[in-house]
Design an enzyme around this catalytic site. Structure first.
Site, PDB file in Angstrom:
ATOM      1  N   ASN A   1       0.854  -1.013   0.003  1.00 38.50           N
ATOM      2  CA  ASN A   1      -0.076   0.039   0.109  1.00 38.50           C
ATOM      3  C   ASN A   1       1.156   1.381  -0.203  1.00 38.50           C
ATOM      4  OD1 ASN A   1      -1.454   1.751   0.190  1.00 38.50           O
ATOM      5  ND2 ASN A   1      -2.116   1.797   1.972  1.00 38.50           N
TER       6      ASN A   1
ATOM      7  N   HIS B   1      -9.772   1.240   4.998  1.00 36.16           N
ATOM      8  CA  HIS B   1      -8.478   1.445   4.845  1.00 36.16           C
ATOM      9  C   HIS B   1      -8.573   2.147   6.595  1.00 36.16           C
ATOM     10  CE1 HIS B   1      -4.613   2.533   6.264  1.00 36.16           C
ATOM     11  NE2 HIS B   1      -4.050   1.702   5.688  1.00 36.16           N
TER      12      HIS B   1
ATOM     13  N   GLU C   1      -6.934   4.578   7.965  1.00 38.47           N
ATOM     14  CA  GLU C   1      -7.006   5.881   7.442  1.00 38.47           C
ATOM     15  C   GLU C   1      -7.740   6.651   6.138  1.00 38.47           C
ATOM     16  OE1 GLU C   1      -3.179   5.411   5.099  1.00 38.47           O
ATOM     17  OE2 GLU C   1      -2.067   4.669   7.155  1.00 38.47           O
TER      18      GLU C   1
ATOM     19  N   LYS D   1       0.600   4.161  -0.542  1.00 34.15           N
ATOM     20  CA  LYS D   1      -0.571   5.651   0.554  1.00 34.15           C
ATOM     21  C   LYS D   1      -0.098   6.807  -0.697  1.00 34.15           C
ATOM     22  CE  LYS D   1      -0.169   3.272   4.686  1.00 34.15           C
ATOM     23  NZ  LYS D   1      -0.197   3.719   6.012  1.00 34.15           N
TER      24      LYS D   1
ATOM     25  N   GLU E   1      -5.871  -4.899  11.020  1.00 35.01           N
ATOM     26  CA  GLU E   1      -4.873  -4.119  10.461  1.00 35.01           C
ATOM     27  C   GLU E   1      -5.177  -3.339  12.092  1.00 35.01           C
ATOM     28  OE1 GLU E   1      -3.064  -2.662   6.826  1.00 35.01           O
ATOM     29  OE2 GLU E   1      -4.242  -1.131   7.377  1.00 35.01           O
TER      30      GLU E   1
HETATM   31  P1  PGA Z   1       2.716   0.089   7.914  1.00 35.29           P
HETATM   32  O1  PGA Z   1       1.283   0.581   7.075  1.00 35.29           O
HETATM   33  O2  PGA Z   1       3.482  -1.014   7.638  1.00 35.29           O
HETATM   34  O3  PGA Z   1       3.585   1.214   7.443  1.00 35.29           O
HETATM   35  O4  PGA Z   1       2.388  -0.059   9.239  1.00 35.29           O
HETATM   36  C1  PGA Z   1       0.412  -0.612   6.812  1.00 35.29           C
HETATM   37  C2  PGA Z   1      -0.673  -0.296   5.935  1.00 35.29           C
HETATM   38  O5  PGA Z   1      -1.013   0.917   6.514  1.00 35.29           O
HETATM   39  O6  PGA Z   1      -1.518  -0.372   5.388  1.00 35.29           O
END
Ligand code: PGA
Length: 252
Positions: free
Chosen positions: A11, A97, A99, A13, A169
Site C-alpha cells: 500500500n 483502510h 486512514e 499510500k 490492521e
Molecule cells: P505500515 O502500513 O506497514 O507502514 O504500518 C500498513 C498499512 O497502513 O496498510
C-alpha cells in the site's frame, strides 16, 4: 478444499514520484526472483496505468487502488469511480483502510456501499478492519471487528464472495513500528475467519501494521495469516522483494 494463496500487498499510500517508481521497478527487475506468492501493489490512483504498463513488462505484479467511490459516475468531484478502475484494468481495491476511516470519516455503512460497488465491477476487494489502542485496552477488539465485518460486508452476492479478501490492521500498529505479536494477530484472524458467513476457509486474511522483512516469517508461521498489507516497507524494492521471498516458501 481450495488452498489460500499467500499475498504480499504493497500500500504505497500518497507516496512515490514517477522517478521513484521507475527506480523501484529497475531494482525489482535486477533481483530476478521467482514469485510463488501473489505480489500486489496499490499506488496512487493517478499512477495505476503507469504501473500496469511497467508491471506487465516485469511480469506477475498485480496493480490496484487504495480507495473507490460508492457510485459509478456523476457529480462527485475528485472521487475515484470503481467503473473507471475496472475500465483501466485495476485488479483490486483496498476499502476501509484506517486512514480512510479516521481521517475521512468513512463509516461501516458507507464502506459497505463501496465494497458492493467495487464487487459489481468484479474488482477484488481488500476490506480492512482493526481496532484502535483505546478499543483494545477497553477489551473491545472483538466487538469492533464483529461490527466492521457485519455491517461492512452485508449483502454481498454469493457469486462475488470469492473476490473478497480481509486485512486485519490494528490501528495502533500502522506506521508506528509496533507490530501486533504473531499470537495477537492470529487470535484476531481466527476470530475474523469465524465471522465470515461464506467461504470462511478459502478467504485470504492479511495482517497489516509495521510488517517488515524481520517480522514477516513469524507472522506467516500462523495458520490463519495468509499474507500482509504493507505500507512503509513496500516502498523499498529490496524490502518488498524480501517480503515476497519469505511469502514464496509458505503454503496453506
Ligand atoms: P505500515 O502500513 O506497514 O507502514 O504500518 C500498513 C498499512 O497502513 O496498510
Amino acid at each position: 478444499m481450495k488452498k489460500r494463496e499467500i499475498h504480499i500487498v504493497g500500500n504505497w499510500k500518497m507516496n512515490q514520484t514517477l522517478h521513484e517508481i521507475s527506480d523501484f521497478f529497475i531494482e525489482m527487475s535486477k533481483m530476478k526472483m521467482e514469485l510463488k506468492c501473489k505480489a500486489w501493489i496499490a499506488p496512487q490512483a493517478l499512477h495505476i496505468p503507469i504501473l500496469k504498463e511497467i508491471a506487465f513488462t516485469t511480469g506477475s505484479i498485480q496493480i490496484g487502488a487504495q480507495n473507490c467511490c460508492e457510485f459509478d459516475s456523476g457529480a462527485f468531484t475528485g472521487e475515484i469511480s470503481p467503473l473507471a478502475l475496472a475500465d483501466i484494468g485495476a485488479e483490486f481495491v483496498i476499502i476501509g483502510h484506517s486512514e480512510r476511516r479516521t481521517i475521512y470519516k468513512e463509516d461501516n455503512e458507507l464502506l459497505n456501499k463501496k465494497v458492493l460497488a467495487a464487487l459489481k465491477h468484479n474488482l477484488k476487494v481488500i476490506y480492512c478492519v482493526g481496532e484502535t489502542l483505546a478499543e483494545r485496552e477497553a477489551d473491545q477488539t472483538f466487538a469492533v471487528l464483529e461490527k466492521q465485518m457485519l455491517v461492512g460486508l452485508k449483502n454481498i452476492p454469493a457469486d462475488k464472495a470469492h473476490l473478497l479478501l480481509i486485512a486485519y490492521e490494528p490501528v495502533w500498529a500502522i506506521g508506528t513500528g509496533k507490530t501486533a505479536t504473531a499470537e495477537q494477530a492470529e487470535e484476531a484472524h481466527a476470530f475474523i475467519r469465524g465471522k465470515l458467513a461464506v467461504n470462511s476457509e478459502s478467504t485470504v486474511i492479511l495482517y497489516g501494521g509495521s510488517v517488515k522483512p524481520d517480522n514477516i516469517d513469524s507472522l506467516l508461521s500462523k495458520e490463519n495469516i495468509d499474507g500482509a498489507l504493507v505500507g512503509g516497507a513496500s516502498l523499498k524494492a529490496s524490502d518488498f522483494r524480501q517480503l515476497c521471498s519469505s511469502a514464496s516458501v509458505v503454503s496453506r
